[in-house]
Design an enzyme around this catalytic site. Structure first.
Site, PDB file in Angstrom:
ATOM      1  N   GLU A 177      36.327  35.774  48.229  1.00 19.92           N
ATOM      2  CA  GLU A 177      37.333  36.534  49.004  1.00 19.92           C
ATOM      3  C   GLU A 177      36.665  37.550  49.942  1.00 19.92           C
ATOM      4  OE1 GLU A 177      40.703  38.009  46.756  1.00 19.92           O
ATOM      5  OE2 GLU A 177      40.684  39.827  47.948  1.00 19.92           O
ATOM      6  N   ARG A 192      30.704  40.152  46.256  1.00 22.30           N
ATOM      7  CA  ARG A 192      31.293  40.862  45.135  1.00 22.30           C
ATOM      8  C   ARG A 192      30.103  41.192  44.232  1.00 22.30           C
ATOM      9  NH1 ARG A 192      37.066  40.312  44.297  1.00 22.30           N
ATOM     10  NH2 ARG A 192      37.864  40.834  46.357  1.00 22.30           N
ATOM     11  N   GLU A 197      43.058  37.703  37.903  1.00 26.63           N
ATOM     12  CA  GLU A 197      44.324  37.876  38.610  1.00 26.63           C
ATOM     13  C   GLU A 197      45.180  36.612  38.541  1.00 26.63           C
ATOM     14  OE1 GLU A 197      44.012  38.891  42.758  1.00 26.63           O
ATOM     15  OE2 GLU A 197      45.613  40.323  42.397  1.00 26.63           O
ATOM     16  N   ARG A 240      45.964  42.734  33.778  1.00 24.65           N
ATOM     17  CA  ARG A 240      45.812  41.338  34.210  1.00 24.65           C
ATOM     18  C   ARG A 240      45.610  40.465  32.994  1.00 24.65           C
ATOM     19  NH1 ARG A 240      42.005  41.168  39.749  1.00 24.65           N
ATOM     20  NH2 ARG A 240      43.283  42.620  40.924  1.00 24.65           N
ATOM     21  N   THR A 295      44.258  45.740  49.378  1.00 25.85           N
ATOM     22  CA  THR A 295      44.249  46.368  48.049  1.00 25.85           C
ATOM     23  C   THR A 295      42.844  46.778  47.624  1.00 25.85           C
ATOM     24  OG1 THR A 295      43.960  44.269  46.895  1.00 25.85           O
ATOM     25  CG2 THR A 295      46.228  45.022  47.229  1.00 25.85           C
ATOM     26  N   CYS A 310      41.321  41.886  51.687  1.00 22.79           N
ATOM     27  CA  CYS A 310      42.648  42.256  51.180  1.00 22.79           C
ATOM     28  C   CYS A 310      42.764  43.784  51.175  1.00 22.79           C
ATOM     29  CB  CYS A 310      42.851  41.712  49.769  1.00 22.79           C
ATOM     30  SG  CYS A 310      44.438  42.165  49.065  1.00 22.79           S
ATOM     31  N   ARG A 347      33.164  45.775  39.420  1.00 25.79           N
ATOM     32  CA  ARG A 347      32.720  45.081  40.641  1.00 25.79           C
ATOM     33  C   ARG A 347      33.107  45.888  41.875  1.00 25.79           C
ATOM     34  NH1 ARG A 347      37.358  44.644  43.965  1.00 25.79           N
ATOM     35  NH2 ARG A 347      38.960  43.300  43.079  1.00 25.79           N
ATOM     36  N   ARG A 377      36.792  47.544  41.235  1.00 25.85           N
ATOM     37  CA  ARG A 377      37.701  47.305  40.113  1.00 25.85           C
ATOM     38  C   ARG A 377      36.877  47.408  38.845  1.00 25.85           C
ATOM     39  NH1 ARG A 377      40.855  43.659  36.883  1.00 25.85           N
ATOM     40  NH2 ARG A 377      39.494  41.854  37.161  1.00 25.85           N
TER      41      ARG A 377
HETATM   42  P1  ADP Z   1      38.052  40.389  40.687  1.00 28.31           P
HETATM   43  O1  ADP Z   1      37.949  41.408  39.637  1.00 28.31           O
HETATM   44  O2  ADP Z   1      36.699  39.939  41.111  1.00 28.31           O
HETATM   45  O3  ADP Z   1      38.906  40.861  41.783  1.00 28.31           O
HETATM   46  P2  ADP Z   1      39.524  38.481  38.942  1.00 28.31           P
HETATM   47  O4  ADP Z   1      40.639  39.343  38.455  1.00 28.31           O
HETATM   48  O5  ADP Z   1      39.907  37.098  39.365  1.00 28.31           O
HETATM   49  O6  ADP Z   1      38.787  39.070  40.212  1.00 28.31           O
HETATM   50  O7  ADP Z   1      38.417  38.404  37.823  1.00 28.31           O
HETATM   51  C1  ADP Z   1      37.263  37.650  38.017  1.00 28.31           C
HETATM   52  C2  ADP Z   1      36.653  37.192  36.710  1.00 28.31           C
HETATM   53  O8  ADP Z   1      36.134  38.323  36.028  1.00 28.31           O
HETATM   54  C3  ADP Z   1      37.635  36.514  35.772  1.00 28.31           C
HETATM   55  O9  ADP Z   1      36.997  35.434  35.140  1.00 28.31           O
HETATM   56  C4  ADP Z   1      37.918  37.586  34.765  1.00 28.31           C
HETATM   57  O10 ADP Z   1      38.315  37.089  33.508  1.00 28.31           O
HETATM   58  C5  ADP Z   1      36.576  38.290  34.686  1.00 28.31           C
HETATM   59  N1  ADP Z   1      36.663  39.640  34.153  1.00 28.31           N
HETATM   60  C6  ADP Z   1      37.341  40.681  34.653  1.00 28.31           C
HETATM   61  N2  ADP Z   1      37.185  41.765  33.896  1.00 28.31           N
HETATM   62  C7  ADP Z   1      36.384  41.412  32.868  1.00 28.31           C
HETATM   63  C8  ADP Z   1      35.839  42.094  31.739  1.00 28.31           C
HETATM   64  N3  ADP Z   1      36.082  43.387  31.515  1.00 28.31           N
HETATM   65  N4  ADP Z   1      35.044  41.396  30.900  1.00 28.31           N
HETATM   66  C9  ADP Z   1      34.767  40.084  31.125  1.00 28.31           C
HETATM   67  N5  ADP Z   1      35.238  39.404  32.169  1.00 28.31           N
HETATM   68  C10 ADP Z   1      36.038  40.046  33.037  1.00 28.31           C
HETATM   69  C1  CIR Z   2      49.129  38.575  46.601  1.00 27.54           C
HETATM   70  O1  CIR Z   2      49.602  39.065  47.627  1.00 27.54           O
HETATM   71  O2  CIR Z   2      49.720  38.550  45.515  1.00 27.54           O
HETATM   72  C2  CIR Z   2      47.735  37.989  46.660  1.00 27.54           C
HETATM   73  N1  CIR Z   2      47.359  37.839  48.033  1.00 27.54           N
HETATM   74  C3  CIR Z   2      46.747  38.877  45.894  1.00 27.54           C
HETATM   75  C4  CIR Z   2      46.783  40.324  46.310  1.00 27.54           C
HETATM   76  C5  CIR Z   2      45.858  41.262  45.607  1.00 27.54           C
HETATM   77  N2  CIR Z   2      44.696  40.680  45.097  1.00 27.54           N
HETATM   78  C6  CIR Z   2      43.535  40.517  45.708  1.00 27.54           C
HETATM   79  O3  CIR Z   2      43.257  40.957  46.792  1.00 27.54           O
HETATM   80  N3  CIR Z   2      42.645  39.834  45.040  1.00 27.54           N
END
Ligand code: ADP
Ligand code: CIR
Length: 340
Positions: free
Chosen positions: A209, A213, A298, A293, A257, A255, A110, A264
């Site tokens: 966020e 995305r 996250e 993760r 990050t 954010c 993404r 990501r």
């Molecule tokens: P983001 O990557 O958008 O920052 P998250 O870590 O919250 O945020 O992940 C968003 C969603 O994408 C979650 O439901 C997560 O399980 C899913 N996800 C992340 N990576 C994968 C993957 N490789 N395959 C399937 N689902 C994924």
């Molecule tokens: C933190 O500081 O732990 C949260 N605000 C998440 C930080 C990184 N993740 C994100 O931007 N999604």
């Protein structure tokens, strides 16, 4: 506002870098869109277990609050200056690290994007958010072929559909407390939603966020195919939307990050043996600068030894380099798992 009382066990980059001197220098500053230090650090103060602790309300705030934000950016990305981009899949020299489908369940890449000339999510007004939703959902209508899909606003979506989309990893969760404190959940669910094609390999989240995305995902470990689809989609959307971008910080995100590529790239991978040897597991993820993760994203836990492995760094590295590094790291994890 007085200098915050950080607890002694606070580990966020906010408490590390917000010195009394920087606080005094920044406490009365305000961006043109009205963003203040108070709002910048609110999430980190209300959530002492934050790892970062700040959310940025507009592009200008990255300059105004640079004395606090630059050290945070430097420490997270190990870089602060001059973003470089390369989303050309022809430059990505990788093969599927799991051709027999023994370990990798799915791949997802993404990128975050925000619209030029609008405040970011923590500082956007209700009407502006609706305008963003309208502009992005309109732009998505122009996509065709594999990318063609439909926009599903969260407002009016039945709970069962919403929960199924979340459980199947397609849709963002609701009620994240870090985002809540940053003001990112205001007027929820109005203005938020998800676009996806019929087989859910291409998706766009609107006004979570970040304003967009853009997501490419599919079962298995064909990382190159996932990247190629994402690259094509981003190129198409750039024809009708202008994204917030600076040469220094790359794509502007709420954010820090996510700055730079805002990308990501992750796999869901089953590693039962490494999962019982976290020292070895982490020595490999550290070497390749990967983040572990949980399976629901996250701040979630891993289940049945399935982990979400992704690139940690997003600024100072091109998209192609980040995907290559993630793929090499995943290859190393698979080799270690097989050897145990
Ligand atoms: P983001 O990557 O958008 O920052 P998250 O870590 O919250 O945020 O992940 C968003 C969603 O994408 C979650 O439901 C997560 O399980 C899913 N996800 C992340 N990576 C994968 C993957 N490789 N395959 C399937 N689902 C994924
Ligand atoms: C933190 O500081 O732990 C949260 N605000 C998440 C930080 C990184 N993740 C994100 O931007 N999604």
């Amino acid at each position: 506002m007085n200098y915050p009382n950080f607890s002694s066990d606070c580990k966020s980059l906010l408490c590390k870098h917000l010195t009394k001197e920087i606080f005094e220098e920044l406490k009365d500053k305000k961006s043109r869109y009205g963003y203040t230090l108070n709002r910048l650090i609110k999430s980190g103060l209300e959530n002492p277990d934050s790892s970062i602790g700040v959310y940025v309300g507009d592009e200008e705030s990255y300059e105004i609050f640079a004395p606090l934000l630059n050290p945070i950016i430097q420490e997270y990305h190990n870089f602060t200056n001059n973003h470089k981009s390369d989303m050309d899949p022809n430059h990505l020299d990788i093969t599927n690290p799991d051709p027999n489908g023994e370990f990798i369940l799915s791949t997802r890449i993404r990128v975050g994007r925000n619209l030029h000339c609008f405040p970011l999510g923590p500082n956007i007004a209700q009407r502006e958010r609706l305008i963003v939703e309208c502009m992005v959902s309109d732009a998505l209508k122009s996509l065709d072929g594999e990318l063609k899909g439909r926009y599903y606003p969260l407002l009016g979506m039945d709970k069962e559909t919403q929960n199924r989309l979340i459980k199947d990893h397609f849709l963002f969760k609701e009620g994240d407390r870090f985002l809540e404190s940053a003001g990112l959940n205001k007027e929820w669910p109005e203005g938020r939603g998800i676009f996806h094609n019929s087989n859910k390999t291409f998706l766009v989240w609107i006004n979570e966020e970040d304003q967009l995305r853009i997501i490419s995902m599919q079962k298995g470990g064909d990382i190159k195919e996932v990247f190629s689809r994402l690259s094509k989609a981003v190129k198409e959307l750039e024809k009708s939307l202008k994204f917030a971008f600076s040469q220094r910080l790359g794509y502007i995100t709420s954010c820090p990050t996510n700055l730079g590529t805002a990308m990501r790239a992750s796999v869901h991978i089953k590693l039962p043996k490494l999962g019982k040897d976290m020292q070895k597991f982490q020595s490999i993820t550290q070497k390749y600068d990967l983040q572990i993760r949980g399976v629901d994203g996250e701040h979630s836990q891993s289940k049945d030894y399935i982990y979400d492995i992704s690139n940690r760094r997003r600024l100072g590295i091109t998209e192609v380099e980040a995907v290559k590094q993630m793929t090499d790291g995943v290859q190393a994890l698979i080799e270690a798992e097989k050897s145990l």
